[in-house]
Design an enzyme around this catalytic site. Sequence first.
Site, PDB file in Angstrom:
ATOM      1  N   SER A 147     -20.485  30.720  -3.454  1.00 40.58           N
ATOM      2  CA  SER A 147     -21.495  30.605  -4.310  1.00 40.58           C
ATOM      3  C   SER A 147     -22.864  31.068  -3.460  1.00 40.58           C
ATOM      4  O   SER A 147     -22.697  30.878  -2.268  1.00 40.58           O
ATOM      5  CB  SER A 147     -21.688  29.376  -4.798  1.00 40.58           C
ATOM      6  N   TYR A 160     -22.217  20.272  -3.529  1.00 40.52           N
ATOM      7  CA  TYR A 160     -20.968  21.547  -3.892  1.00 40.52           C
ATOM      8  C   TYR A 160     -21.529  22.589  -2.998  1.00 40.52           C
ATOM      9  O   TYR A 160     -20.603  23.435  -2.369  1.00 40.52           O
ATOM     10  CB  TYR A 160     -21.796  21.766  -5.454  1.00 40.52           C
TER      11      TYR A 160
HETATM   12  P1  NAP Z   1     -15.569  28.434 -15.923  1.00 41.97           P
HETATM   13  O1  NAP Z   1     -16.182  29.666 -16.493  1.00 41.97           O
HETATM   14  O2  NAP Z   1     -16.082  27.059 -16.314  1.00 41.97           O
HETATM   15  O3  NAP Z   1     -14.107  28.605 -15.718  1.00 41.97           O
HETATM   16  C1  NAP Z   1     -13.402  27.779 -14.912  1.00 41.97           C
HETATM   17  C2  NAP Z   1     -11.983  27.909 -14.937  1.00 41.97           C
HETATM   18  O4  NAP Z   1     -11.253  27.156 -14.102  1.00 41.97           O
HETATM   19  C3  NAP Z   1     -11.233  27.829 -16.452  1.00 41.97           C
HETATM   20  O5  NAP Z   1     -10.226  28.680 -16.579  1.00 41.97           O
HETATM   21  C4  NAP Z   1     -10.732  26.491 -16.091  1.00 41.97           C
HETATM   22  O6  NAP Z   1      -9.691  26.382 -17.096  1.00 41.97           O
HETATM   23  C5  NAP Z   1      -9.978  26.473 -14.862  1.00 41.97           C
HETATM   24  N1  NAP Z   1     -10.154  25.252 -13.861  1.00 41.97           N
HETATM   25  C6  NAP Z   1     -11.158  24.236 -13.888  1.00 41.97           C
HETATM   26  N2  NAP Z   1     -10.765  23.392 -13.132  1.00 41.97           N
HETATM   27  C7  NAP Z   1      -9.407  23.994 -12.702  1.00 41.97           C
HETATM   28  C8  NAP Z   1      -8.546  23.110 -11.627  1.00 41.97           C
HETATM   29  N3  NAP Z   1      -8.628  21.844 -11.166  1.00 41.97           N
HETATM   30  N4  NAP Z   1      -7.249  23.786 -11.344  1.00 41.97           N
HETATM   31  C9  NAP Z   1      -7.184  24.904 -11.918  1.00 41.97           C
HETATM   32  N5  NAP Z   1      -8.005  25.562 -12.929  1.00 41.97           N
HETATM   33  C10 NAP Z   1      -9.181  25.142 -13.228  1.00 41.97           C
HETATM   34  O7  NAP Z   1     -16.201  28.613 -14.407  1.00 41.97           O
HETATM   35  P2  NAP Z   1     -16.834  29.988 -13.432  1.00 41.97           P
HETATM   36  O8  NAP Z   1     -18.351  29.846 -13.648  1.00 41.97           O
HETATM   37  O9  NAP Z   1     -16.243  31.022 -13.810  1.00 41.97           O
HETATM   38  O10 NAP Z   1     -16.549  29.428 -12.053  1.00 41.97           O
HETATM   39  C11 NAP Z   1     -15.423  30.285 -11.148  1.00 41.97           C
HETATM   40  C12 NAP Z   1     -15.823  30.077  -9.886  1.00 41.97           C
HETATM   41  O11 NAP Z   1     -17.146  30.617  -9.649  1.00 41.97           O
HETATM   42  C13 NAP Z   1     -16.014  28.819  -9.221  1.00 41.97           C
HETATM   43  O12 NAP Z   1     -15.707  28.585  -7.779  1.00 41.97           O
HETATM   44  C14 NAP Z   1     -17.493  28.445  -9.070  1.00 41.97           C
HETATM   45  O13 NAP Z   1     -17.935  27.616  -7.995  1.00 41.97           O
HETATM   46  C15 NAP Z   1     -18.129  29.870  -8.911  1.00 41.97           C
HETATM   47  N6  NAP Z   1     -19.349  30.219  -9.012  1.00 41.97           N
HETATM   48  C16 NAP Z   1     -20.000  30.182 -10.463  1.00 41.97           C
HETATM   49  C17 NAP Z   1     -21.203  30.383 -10.436  1.00 41.97           C
HETATM   50  C18 NAP Z   1     -21.965  30.388 -11.931  1.00 41.97           C
HETATM   51  O14 NAP Z   1     -22.900  30.531 -12.122  1.00 41.97           O
HETATM   52  N7  NAP Z   1     -20.896  30.585 -13.126  1.00 41.97           N
HETATM   53  C19 NAP Z   1     -22.013  30.493  -9.606  1.00 41.97           C
HETATM   54  C20 NAP Z   1     -21.443  30.890  -8.186  1.00 41.97           C
HETATM   55  C21 NAP Z   1     -20.294  30.369  -7.928  1.00 41.97           C
HETATM   56  P3  NAP Z   1      -9.203  24.909 -17.590  1.00 41.97           P
HETATM   57  O15 NAP Z   1     -10.016  23.880 -18.183  1.00 41.97           O
HETATM   58  O16 NAP Z   1      -7.776  25.261 -18.446  1.00 41.97           O
HETATM   59  O17 NAP Z   1      -8.447  24.174 -16.164  1.00 41.97           O
END
Ligand code: NAP
Length: 255
Positions: A147, A160
């Site tokens: 991130s 985080y």
């Molecule tokens: P998201 O849209 O909320 O999607 C999360 C996904 O992870 C869902 O498919 C969820 O499905 C699954 N999940 C959640 N907890 C889990 C667990 N313990 N084990 C296995 N699967 C799990 O999240 P996102 O924004 O795409 O984030 C993905 C990555 O990007 C993360 O590492 C986050 O830190 C990073 N990131 C995001 C942002 C942002 O602004 N969005 C910025 C920087 C970094 P279920 O509910 O079915 O488990």
Amino acid sequence: MENSKIGRRFEGKVAIITASTQGIGYSIAQRLGVEGASVVISSRRQRNVDEAVKKLKEQGIEVMGLVCHVSNAQQRKNLIDQTIQKYGKIDVVVSNAAANPSVDAILQTKETSLDKLWEINVKTSILLLQEASTHLTKGSSIVFISSISAFEPPAGLAMYGVTKTALLGLTKALATELAPHTRVNCVAPGFVPTHFAEYITSNPAMRKDLEGKTPLKRLGTTEDMAAATAFLASDEASYITGETIVVAGGAPSRL
Ligand code: NAP
């Protein structure tokens, strides 16, 4: 980008993407799949897995979906075992799962939250790779999803952010440990309006503020993150290891 304009860099490759039934993980699976990979997607809930598998199959993507909570040792083992049973090898692992259970200042964060942050964001990535390591092909590639907050952990996301900083170190350390057989790189996304970031990006004032502070004047998309991940995972990046690409519209990270 339209699917018809995308190449086929992953023809014959097998890719595991964790936490991939929505958001950034889903878009990465979609991108690798459209480019020819057999993709193995997973998350905690069967219903989400089924829905994502259906959507990917409708796009002609070869996909297997499994339930895998990254904290569950049996489910991690099953993810690797089933992948090997069905596809026989692993070319790409994208470690994408994360949790952010607390908005407290670091010294006010409860021990249970500290444990969860370390476990989901760092430790289980290592444990999954331990399980996968003997099946990684020569020329294989690992990508961690960190991130922008790894570089200067902001208030409200501080601990985080620190776990995401750990992934930058893990990328460097594993790149050395796994060379020359496997490359290890990292993507550091800026803010992307997914479920994970909803509490920030769905607030119009906060969103406007973030967009205004970003040189490219918009938030990121899941497709932006998938494009960078696909590049690092592909043979086009065959002389790149131990690196982190910041995909954050020019938001400040480092020199
Ligand atoms: P998201 O849209 O909320 O999607 C999360 C996904 O992870 C869902 O498919 C969820 O499905 C699954 N999940 C959640 N907890 C889990 C667990 N313990 N084990 C296995 N699967 C799990 O999240 P996102 O924004 O795409 O984030 C993905 C990555 O990007 C993360 O590492 C986050 O830190 C990073 N990131 C995001 C942002 C942002 O602004 N969005 C910025 C920087 C970094 P279920 O509910 O079915 O488990």
